[in-house]
Design a protein around this motif. Structure first.
Motif, PDB file in Angstrom:
ATOM      1  N   SER A   1       0.813  -1.209   0.000  1.00 17.19           N
ATOM      2  CA  SER A   1       0.000   0.000   0.000  1.00 17.19           C
ATOM      3  C   SER A   1       0.849   1.263   0.000  1.00 17.19           C
ATOM      4  CB  SER A   1      -0.929  -0.034   1.212  1.00 17.19           C
ATOM      5  OG  SER A   1      -1.207   1.247   1.649  1.00 17.19           O
ATOM      6  N   GLU A   2       1.987   1.247   0.701  1.00 23.16           N
ATOM      7  CA  GLU A   2       2.734   2.486   0.897  1.00 23.16           C
ATOM      8  C   GLU A   2       3.997   2.583   0.056  1.00 23.16           C
ATOM      9  OE1 GLU A   2       1.381   4.819   2.917  1.00 23.16           O
ATOM     10  OE2 GLU A   2      -0.262   3.376   3.037  1.00 23.16           O
TER      11      GLU A   2
ATOM     12  N   ARG B   1       2.457  -3.520  -7.654  1.00 26.45           N
ATOM     13  CA  ARG B   1       1.346  -3.960  -6.834  1.00 26.45           C
ATOM     14  C   ARG B   1       0.373  -4.806  -7.634  1.00 26.45           C
ATOM     15  NH1 ARG B   1      -2.599   0.128  -5.073  1.00 26.45           N
ATOM     16  NH2 ARG B   1      -4.231  -1.311  -4.534  1.00 26.45           N
TER      17      ARG B   1
ATOM     18  N   LYS C   1      -0.022  -8.492  -5.863  1.00 25.12           N
ATOM     19  CA  LYS C   1      -1.234  -8.792  -5.111  1.00 25.12           C
ATOM     20  C   LYS C   1      -1.904 -10.086  -5.579  1.00 25.12           C
ATOM     21  CE  LYS C   1      -4.927  -6.543  -2.744  1.00 25.12           C
ATOM     22  NZ  LYS C   1      -5.988  -5.558  -2.739  1.00 25.12           N
TER      23      LYS C   1
ATOM     24  N   GLU D   1      -4.507  -4.430   3.405  1.00 24.45           N
ATOM     25  CA  GLU D   1      -4.105  -3.510   2.355  1.00 24.45           C
ATOM     26  C   GLU D   1      -5.286  -2.678   1.872  1.00 24.45           C
ATOM     27  OE1 GLU D   1      -3.771  -4.342  -1.504  1.00 24.45           O
ATOM     28  OE2 GLU D   1      -2.934  -2.354  -1.689  1.00 24.45           O
ATOM     29  N   ASP D   2      -6.449  -3.326   1.781  1.00 20.88           N
ATOM     30  CA  ASP D   2      -7.650  -2.562   1.421  1.00 20.88           C
ATOM     31  C   ASP D   2      -7.895  -1.454   2.439  1.00 20.88           C
ATOM     32  OD1 ASP D   2      -7.997  -4.091  -0.745  1.00 20.88           O
ATOM     33  OD2 ASP D   2      -9.539  -5.382   0.106  1.00 20.88           O
TER      34      ASP D   2
ATOM     35  N   ASN E   1      -5.376   1.307   2.059  1.00 20.18           N
ATOM     36  CA  ASN E   1      -5.627   2.087   0.855  1.00 20.18           C
ATOM     37  C   ASN E   1      -6.771   3.065   1.033  1.00 20.18           C
ATOM     38  OD1 ASN E   1      -3.883   1.796  -1.205  1.00 20.18           O
ATOM     39  ND2 ASN E   1      -4.739  -0.141  -1.898  1.00 20.18           N
TER      40      ASN E   1
END
Lengths: 325, 432
Positions: A126-127, A134, A138, A197-198, A201
């Motif tokens: 995410s960062e 990604r 993912k 991660e969701d 985000n």
């Protein structure tokens, strides 16, 4: 006079349509009119949608029915008040805590593997990761979740367990809780990483930019600003992963051994609730026996545990969600 | 960061060229695919190859091809694949005239065939390295060259398949790499197997064992599961998204579906045992197993179908209503066609969950010795994961090898299904 179309009320179908009109109003303003066949479709889809509720009812009824039968034979206190489990012996003991303990022990080991790795992966994705990286990483992480659990069982027993034995010495058994716990942890990494991660985000960009403007580094921003802001989602993902670990069957059946004991040593064999259900299912237990009924009592315990965790995760998300515009 | 001065011809700069090469998207994808391939399948493949001292596994020449033609085993797929790879590396395919492209294909296939032959020879060497059967023993006792070639062979298949997934993730529209990769993978898996492994019944002796009934049982069960779960799951999703009012009832159904998705699969097995096996008296049949699986995957199908319905913009519905369509006409002719790709993807992913589930079937008592094929839905059956479980739990290592190669078959099926789902998702994706 020309033949007129019959009034709706004159026909049986018209009458039915009249009866259903109130119940089947279009739900959104501006939605179109509904013909009779449209109403029929509406009703059929409604029945299908309620099927999921019947599945839940079915599960609960099936479990409760046999569980009550079980408690007629074995007193409640013997089930929840004892840590001795020897269901397959004559005069068997049915202390469910031995199984609950095995389940919790393995779930904790799995979380010890999955939470650090999954959180790091989530923060990285995410960062730090570029969008292109990604988009590749993912799905690859999620492949881990798609591998059948019996395949993980194979690896736990025939790959990880020998490695553990080569580290801790030959007196460690082939079947040990550590192998099952580690592999189970690998399996649930995507649950932690993907859901976390969701959540990360969803934290708005302005928070990060504010943090950078104050001179924070990227790491400080990720750990002290973004992570706390996404706290509820991260905790929920961990709880859901734990619930998955508690309900997982094949890895622990294959690799953890069948030794329902109250042990703290992760190198010993243990037995979880799910593994016990499999063990009893494999034998040809007659459906009238106590051994058959205890299966449902254990499954009921398992069902209540996982349900409580799922509900708790949903509650955490609702209760602790930080709302940003 | 450009050092080029305007007006001068760009000189060849090795470091920049190297950086371009590695930033070329395909190499990146290959690299990652190979890394994951090592973790997931490499060890498994090597284990099959090295432990394959007993009969079920033999080097390709002995398995499926005539004597002396064994080198074809590896030369063929590489020759198929290389023409697709090399032009891509050069980023030139679209700029080349068709004859030049064809010439490049032929030229690149030649070294590839030679390369494939070399790999095959290495593979055969490795096969005769008897090391006592552990992967680490192999790595310490084999020569570096042997190890290199074994690893290369082990990476070919997962690398190819994951490249497919990578392309899907990159949302590339032309799937021209996909089918060569699929051919390659299927060919490779076929060659790993003793003839008859796919077409024989299970046996008590590991050297005559086969997985045919399990393969047929899996396909049979999946068909019935899909036939039961798709209409129900999609119907429920349509109701919840298109019809239901936002009231306590639809909220209850939503929460219920979320909780059903979290119920351990073995509990579904007990539900199936009581409901289908005992009350409805389907016995331990394909039908009972398939319906249990259908209940198990229904939450997944509903949720994914809801997501794809939600992705259809409201303006689409409103336009259709504005020209006088009924609600069902709007759904049938306007919403469903646009949501269909997403629904199909969700369905495939749900099926790939069902295909690997073992616990519910064991709880239903489906773990039995089945050496025949199920004819009708009420016959006994067995599936691949149950066979794997059965063989893993036996003490003899010969059965573990059988389990390993059955796992390869199962993973192949799963990877094909997942690749199909990813490709379909990105093909059907439309931006509004």
């Amino acid at each position: 006079m020309a033949a007129q179309a019959p009034q709706p009320r004159d026909t049986l179908s018209g009458l039915l349509a009249e009866l259903w009109r109130d119940k089947l109003q279009p739900s959104r303003s501006g939605a179109g009119r509904e013909t009779l066949s449209g109403r029929f479709i509406h009703g059929a889809l409604f029945l299908i949608a309620t099927l999921s509720a019947f599945v839940t009812v079915g599960i609960v009824l099936v479990l409760i029915f046999e569980t009550i039968e079980f408690f007629r034979i074995i007193p409640f206190g013997d089930f929840f008040g004892s840590t001795e489990w020897s269901a397959l012996f004559a005069e068997g003991q049915f202390g469910v805590w031995a199984l609950v303990w095995g389940t919790v022990l393995i779930a904790v080991m799995a979380l010890a593997v999955a939470v650090p790795l999954g959180l790091l992966a989530a923060i990285f994705l995410s960062e730090y990761a570029a969008p292109r990286l990604r988009a590749v990483l993912k799905p690859l992480l999620e492949i881990l979740a798609g591998v059948p659990t019996v395949v993980y069982g194979y690896f736990a027993l025939l790959t990880v367990s020998p490695i553990i034995r080569s580290i801790f010495g030959e007196d460690v058994g082939i079947y040990n809780a550590l192998a099952a716990g580690v592999v189970l942890g690998i399996m649930i990494i995507p649950m932690v990483s993907s859901l976390s991660e969701d959540a990360l985000n969803a934290v708005p960009r302005s928070l990060r930019e504010g943090s950078y403007a104050l001179g924070a580094t990227r790491f400080e921003t990720a750990v002290r600003v973004v992570l706390p802001a996404a706290f509820s989602g991260v905790v929920a993902s961990i709880i859901l992963a734990a619930s998955r670990a508690v309900g997982e069957t094949m890895i622990v059946t294959i690799a953890a051994g069948g030794n329902p004991q109250f042990l703290v040593d992760p190198l010993e064999a243990v037995q979880t609730m799910t593994a016990m259900i499999v063990q009893l299912s494999l034998g040809d237990t007659p459906t009238t026996s106590v051994e058959f009924k205890v299966l449902f009592a254990v499954a009921m315990t398992l069902f209540v545990m996982t349900l409580a965790m799922n509900v708790f995760a949903q509650w955490v998300v609702r209760r602790f969600r930080e709302e940003y515009e | 960061m450009s050092f080029t001065t305007r007006g001068t011809a760009p000189a060849f700069r090795p470091r920049l060229a190297l950086r371009r090469l590695f930033s070329s998207t395909f190499l990146l994808g290959c690299f990652i695919a190979i890394c994951v391939g090592v973790v997931l399948l490499g060890a498994l493949v090597i284990e099959v190859v090295v432990d394959g001292g007993s009969v079920p596994f033999a080097p390709p020449s002995a398995a499926s091809l005539p004597d002396g033609m064994g080198w074809l085993a590896w030369a063929f797929p590489i020759a198929v694949l290389t023409p697709f790879l090399l032009p891509r590396l050069a980023h030139r395919r679209s700029e080349l005239a068709p004859p030049a492209f064809a010439a490049l294909c032929v030229l690149s296939a030649l070294p590839a065939a030679i390369f494939g032959h070399l790999i095959y020879v290495g593979f055969e060497d490795a096969y005769y390295v008897k090391t006592g059967g552990h992967i680490f023993d192999l790595l310490s006792e084999a020569t570096a060259w042997q190890t290199f070639r074994i690893v290369l062979v082990g990476l070919l298949l997962p690398g190819g398949l994951l490249a497919v997934a990578w392309r899907g993730a990159r949302r590339l529209r032309s799937p021209s790499l996909v089918w060569p990769a699929v051919i390659l993978a299927a060919w490779g898996f076929y060659l790993f197997l003793e003839p008859g492994f796919l077409s024989s019944p299970p046996s008590q002796s590991p050297d005559r064992i086969g997985i045919f009934p399990a393969l047929v049982g899996t396909l049979y069960m999946m068909t019935i599961t899909a036939a039961a779960a798709f209409p129900l799951g999609i119907g429920a999703a349509i109701y919840l998204e298109e019809y239901a009012r936002r009231n306590w009832f639809s909220r209850f159904i939503q929460v219920n579906i979320a909780n059903l998705a979290g119920v351990p699969s073995i509990v579904y097995g007990l539900l199936g045992l009581q409901l289908f096996v005992r009350v409805l008296e389907f016995d331990r049949s394909v039908l009972a197993g398939a319906l249990t699986m259908a209940l198990l995957v229904m939450p997944i199908i509903i949720v994914s179908a809801q997501e794809s319905l939600r992705a259809v913009p409201p303006s689409m519905r409103e336009a259709a209503y504005a020209v006088g369509a009924t609600r069902w006409q709007v759904i049938r002719h306007h919403v469903l066609p646009y949501a269909f790709g997403g629904m199909l993807t969700g369905n495939i992913l749900a099926m790939s969950r069902a295909i690997g589930e073992t616990a519910p079937l064991i709880a239903m008592g489906a773990l039995t010795f089945i050496a025949f094929l199920p004819d009708t839905p009420t016959d006994d059956f067995t599936v691949l994961p149950i066979q794997i479980f059965n063989w893993v739990t036996r003490p003899q290592s010969a059965f573990h090898e059988v389990a390993a190669s059955t796992i390869l078959i199962l993973l192949l099926i799963l990877l094909l299904m997942n690749s199909a789902a990813i490709i379909m998702r990105h093909r059907s994706r439309t931006e509004w």
